[in-house]
Enzyme design. Sequence first.
Site, short mmCIF file in Angstrom:
data_model
loop_
_atom_site.label_atom_id
_atom_site.label_comp_id
_atom_site.label_asym_id
_atom_site.label_seq_id
_atom_site.Cartn_x
_atom_site.Cartn_y
_atom_site.Cartn_z
CG ASP A 118 -1.98 -1.07 1.17
OD1 ASP A 118 -2.28 -1.55 0.05
OD2 ASP A 118 -2.51 -1.43 2.24
CE1 TYR A 123 1.59 -7.02 3.70
CE2 TYR A 123 1.30 -9.38 4.15
CZ TYR A 123 1.31 -8.32 3.26
OH TYR A 123 1.04 -8.53 1.92
CE1 TYR A 148 -6.27 -6.30 -1.60
CE2 TYR A 148 -7.70 -8.23 -1.67
CZ TYR A 148 -7.04 -7.20 -2.32
OH TYR A 148 -7.16 -7.07 -3.69
#
EC number: 5.4.99.25
Length: 429
Positions: A240, A306, A380
């Site tokens: 992102d 992440y 996501y």
Amino acid sequence: MDVLDVAARATDTGPVCSACLGRLVADRSFGLSNADRGSALRVSLALRDDEDHEPVDTADCWVCEGRCTEFDEWAERAAAAVEGVEFATYNVGTRPPPLIEENEALLRADAGLDEDAGEPFKSEFNREVGKRVGRVTDAEVSFDRPDVQFTIDLAEDEIDAKVNSTFVYGRYRKLERDIPQTEWPCRECKGSGRQGADPCDHCGGSGYLYDDSVEEYTAPVVEDVTDGTEATFHGAGREDVDALMLGTGRPFVIEIEEPRRRRVDTDRLQADINAFADGAVEVEGLRLATYDMVERVKEHDAGKRYRAAVTFDADVDADALAAAIETLEGATVEQYTPNRVDHRRASITRERDVYEATAELEEGDPRHATVEIRGEGGLYIKELISGDEGRTEPSLAGLLGVGAEVTALDVLAVEGEDEPFEREEFFRE
């Protein structure tokens, strides 16, 4: 049919040069050129029939119309067409005039041969010019995407030299937020910077939504060093805009069209890029890559790790958080296309796996936590945390029964699922 009978029938049609005569029996006697074969056939035929030996001047040949004298000339023209261009491999293709192809067909028929017997004129022309190009340029023939592809058009008396792209592979870290991976044209003005006669008020007239990008920090430097005409950035997915890319970085390939330089010092190139990016982006592991590395970077299955800073809208108990994370770890998540990307992605439900998950509340603060997720490519993460109004199941927010929002996201690793991106067959010296 006996080769001398073939030669007798062929020479009866008129003046046929040694190369055109030899092509009729190109599958005989490995190690000879077609001109050698044709010359030997003519001598042997004269001996067999006890006739005078009468060589044929290639310029008088009715089949190739003298083109078989031009191998050296076209090789020199090929070398001149790429003067100043670095290349290690090449290939030669030829477009013969239709009349020569018709002449070839007539010669085979008159010699009593099948239409596909021997070797076509254009194949010999490619090979003979190609050998000479190699001697002139000290490069090697390649049939697998050569650095340069020469195409000779005999009818138009032209040669086209297509300089194929070169490729540089590496990994990048993005150390500042609000930097996209590639240039992001404004949707309102479609990159023009204008709305009618006025500057676009959505992008301030720039034509882009962001001033900088990973592409802009890297590709122009590579294009300049290789002296190419255009650069294209290919990434192994993208983070992102507001996310950092840390750890070992994200794999990428920069493709340079029509480079005049291919033998670049990648260590120096890496230092130049990092100096130009000035701390916003860093690259490492730069290597010269093959064409196939573009597809590998774009298609190779990769897992990602992440780290997310998460804010809850109500107090969360540590035990409840641990239980929710345990449920997510190993889960197969169903994600309907998130609201935030719905305008540019197909509206479908995707299944993605969560491999590992951990979470820890900030000390003394039951509304803030750090969550780490390692998951399948395409998962996501923001929606895995928030639930995205029920579009993602399960989600951390749904399991806890409280609202949850990612306030900062870092990508820590992008690694191949079954094997590394960096396999030696995808690199070149």
